[in-house]
Design a protein around this motif. Structure first.
Motif, mmCIF file in Angstrom:
data_model
loop_
_atom_site.group_PDB
_atom_site.id
_atom_site.type_symbol
_atom_site.label_atom_id
_atom_site.label_comp_id
_atom_site.label_asym_id
_atom_site.label_seq_id
_atom_site.Cartn_x
_atom_site.Cartn_y
_atom_site.Cartn_z
ATOM 1 N N VAL A 193 81.887 -2.260 59.842
ATOM 2 C CA VAL A 193 80.441 -2.019 59.885
ATOM 3 C C VAL A 193 79.680 -3.308 59.557
ATOM 4 O O VAL A 193 78.669 -3.634 60.184
ATOM 5 C CB VAL A 193 80.049 -0.898 58.904
ATOM 6 N N ALA A 194 80.167 -4.062 58.554
ATOM 7 C CA ALA A 194 79.520 -5.324 58.166
ATOM 8 C C ALA A 194 79.493 -6.297 59.343
ATOM 9 O O ALA A 194 78.470 -6.947 59.608
ATOM 10 C CB ALA A 194 80.243 -5.944 56.982
ATOM 11 N N PHE A 195 80.608 -6.383 60.060
ATOM 12 C CA PHE A 195 80.692 -7.280 61.224
ATOM 13 C C PHE A 195 79.677 -6.887 62.289
ATOM 14 O O PHE A 195 78.969 -7.740 62.837
ATOM 15 C CB PHE A 195 82.113 -7.243 61.808
ATOM 16 N N ASP A 196 79.588 -5.592 62.597
ATOM 17 C CA ASP A 196 78.661 -5.120 63.635
ATOM 18 C C ASP A 196 77.201 -5.398 63.248
ATOM 19 O O ASP A 196 76.396 -5.810 64.091
ATOM 20 C CB ASP A 196 78.849 -3.620 63.872
ATOM 21 N N ILE A 197 76.871 -5.172 61.986
ATOM 22 C CA ILE A 197 75.497 -5.405 61.514
ATOM 23 C C ILE A 197 75.151 -6.887 61.589
ATOM 24 O O ILE A 197 74.070 -7.271 62.063
ATOM 25 C CB ILE A 197 75.322 -4.878 60.075
ATOM 26 N N LEU A 198 76.054 -7.748 61.125
ATOM 27 C CA LEU A 198 75.805 -9.193 61.132
ATOM 28 C C LEU A 198 75.691 -9.723 62.562
ATOM 29 O O LEU A 198 74.820 -10.547 62.858
ATOM 30 C CB LEU A 198 76.928 -9.926 60.384
ATOM 31 N N LYS A 199 76.545 -9.237 63.444
ATOM 32 C CA LYS A 199 76.506 -9.681 64.841
ATOM 33 C C LYS A 199 75.176 -9.322 65.489
ATOM 34 O O LYS A 199 74.551 -10.148 66.163
ATOM 35 C CB LYS A 199 77.663 -9.041 65.612
ATOM 36 N N ASP A 200 74.719 -8.066 65.295
ATOM 37 C CA ASP A 200 73.456 -7.617 65.888
ATOM 38 C C ASP A 200 72.277 -8.418 65.333
ATOM 39 O O ASP A 200 71.396 -8.844 66.097
ATOM 40 C CB ASP A 200 73.260 -6.125 65.599
ATOM 41 N N ALA A 201 72.262 -8.640 64.017
ATOM 42 C CA ALA A 201 71.150 -9.367 63.395
ATOM 43 C C ALA A 201 71.104 -10.822 63.866
ATOM 44 O O ALA A 201 70.031 -11.352 64.161
ATOM 45 C CB ALA A 201 71.273 -9.303 61.871
ATOM 46 N N LEU A 202 72.258 -11.462 63.948
ATOM 47 C CA LEU A 202 72.298 -12.864 64.380
ATOM 48 C C LEU A 202 71.880 -13.001 65.842
ATOM 49 O O LEU A 202 71.201 -13.964 66.207
ATOM 50 C CB LEU A 202 73.707 -13.436 64.170
ATOM 51 N N ASN A 203 72.284 -12.045 66.673
ATOM 52 C CA ASN A 203 71.864 -12.070 68.085
ATOM 53 C C ASN A 203 70.345 -12.042 68.202
ATOM 54 O O ASN A 203 69.751 -12.751 69.015
ATOM 55 C CB ASN A 203 72.468 -10.883 68.842
ATOM 56 N N LYS A 204 69.710 -11.214 67.379
ATOM 57 C CA LYS A 204 68.253 -11.091 67.432
ATOM 58 C C LYS A 204 67.552 -12.289 66.800
ATOM 59 O O LYS A 204 66.402 -12.576 67.114
ATOM 60 C CB LYS A 204 67.818 -9.797 66.739
ATOM 61 N N MET A 205 68.237 -12.987 65.924
ATOM 62 C CA MET A 205 67.652 -14.188 65.312
ATOM 63 C C MET A 205 67.733 -15.390 66.248
ATOM 64 O O MET A 205 66.945 -16.327 66.143
ATOM 65 C CB MET A 205 68.394 -14.523 64.006
ATOM 66 N N LEU A 206 68.692 -15.359 67.187
ATOM 67 C CA LEU A 206 68.977 -16.534 68.014
ATOM 68 C C LEU A 206 68.368 -16.448 69.416
ATOM 69 O O LEU A 206 68.837 -17.101 70.341
ATOM 70 C CB LEU A 206 70.500 -16.720 68.124
ATOM 71 N N ASP A 207 67.313 -15.633 69.580
ATOM 72 C CA ASP A 207 66.645 -15.505 70.882
ATOM 73 C C ASP A 207 67.611 -15.098 71.987
ATOM 74 O O ASP A 207 67.538 -15.576 73.121
ATOM 75 C CB ASP A 207 65.948 -16.821 71.271
ATOM 76 N N THR A 208 68.529 -14.204 71.674
ATOM 77 C CA THR A 208 69.478 -13.710 72.667
ATOM 78 C C THR A 208 68.742 -12.875 73.709
ATOM 79 O O THR A 208 67.838 -12.117 73.382
ATOM 80 C CB THR A 208 70.562 -12.850 71.987
ATOM 81 N N SER A 209 69.154 -13.004 74.970
ATOM 82 C CA SER A 209 68.508 -12.233 76.031
ATOM 83 C C SER A 209 68.908 -10.769 75.942
ATOM 84 O O SER A 209 69.922 -10.419 75.331
ATOM 85 C CB SER A 209 68.894 -12.793 77.405
#
Length: 296
Positions: A201-217
């Motif tokens: 769960v920690a991995f999924d949360i961190l991945k989603d948050a970082l994607n949104k921080m990095l201007d991911t399309s």
């Protein structure tokens, strides 16, 4: 509903979710810690520590959502939505640390091999595991429901935090039940299983948050739906360019549309303005769409 009424309503929902999450977790943590100590279950004590982390997680989610709702100002002209991503990253870090601590403790007991010296859990620990599964699953659905209404990544992360606690309590139930049946090694093994659920769960949360921080399309399905929508608007001959980027739980869109090259500037602008307004109305996650007009 006016923006002011909408903000008041959202604020009430945020307060309600936070109160339920914090109060529920405090009571559940106290009960599970008591049951783990009195019932001689390391797995239940680990589960209680996980619930304790939920108290901090809900508070951080509440703080992140409240700060992200602040209006744009001189220093932050694009708003504060990314503060919710920061809250999600902190939540993920808490889960990661909690999971590793629980896993290391369980592995140490397994490696030590002194299974006969481990105390056999009692019925109260088993009852605590069942109560935890029911309560945390209920909190998951409750928080998830309102996270969708608010379109909140932080509260959705908090919901999955509740679900991971329910999963960890299932691990506790298996470990405690097995230990009571004469297999004491299952109690520390349950702690390791709990660790795996938490880390996922920690991995999924961190991945989603970082994607949104990095201007991911946005994903291909969203962009295709958006492209088809724009191309079907009156006056748009073709779509020359479409780019999207996530900004917290909002989306920025950059596009180039082609219109009849013989139109006046005013008429071409009217088409672009109409597309702009309809996209922001029909795609509610849109923070802003920038449209450049090309002559067809």
């Amino acid at each position: 509903m006016t923006d002011e009424n909408k903000n008041i309503n959202e604020s009430q929902i945020v307060g309600r979710i936070s109160t339920v999450g914090i109060l529920g977790n405090v009571l559940l943590t106290a009960f599970k810690l008591f049951a783990g100590i009195i019932g001689h279950s390391g797995a239940m004590v680990s589960d209680a520590i996980h619930s304790m982390s939920d108290v901090f997680a809900t508070f951080i989610a509440f703080l992140g959502v409240k700060l992200s709702k602040k209006k744009a100002d001189k220093n932050h002209p694009y708003g504060h939505e990314r503060l919710e991503c920061v809250a999600s990253i902190i939540l993920g870090a808490i889960l990661l640390t909690t999971g590793l601590g629980i896993g290391i403790s369980g592995i140490e007991k397994i490696i030590a091999g002194n299974y006969n010296e481990l105390n056999t859990p009692t019925a109260i620990a088993l009852i605590a595991a069942i109560v935890s599964i029911i309560v945390k699953e209920g909190m998951f659905w409750y928080t998830r429901h309102y996270a969708k209404i608010l379109d909140s990544a932080a509260f959705m992360a908090d919901a999955w935090h509740h679900r991971s606690d329910a999963f960890s309590s299932i691990g506790s139930l298996i470990g405690i039940g097995g230990a009571m049946l004469g297999f004491p090694v299952l109690d520390p093994i349950a702690s390791v299983i709990i660790c795996c659920f938490i880390l996922k769960v920690a991995f999924d949360i961190l991945k989603d948050a970082l994607n949104k921080m990095l201007d991911t399309s946005c994903n291909d399905e969203y962009e295709q739906t958006l492209a088809d929508y724009i191309k079907n608007q009156d006056g748009v001959i073709r779509l020359d360019l479409l780019r999207t980027r996530m900004f917290g739980n909002k989306i920025y869109i950059d596009t180039e549309i082609a219109v009849d090259g013989d139109l006046s500037l005013r008429d071409a602008h009217d088409i672009a303005e109409r597309v702009h307004d309809k996209v922001e109305a029909d795609f509610p996650n849109t923070k802003h769409i920038m449209i450049h007009v090309n002559p067809a």
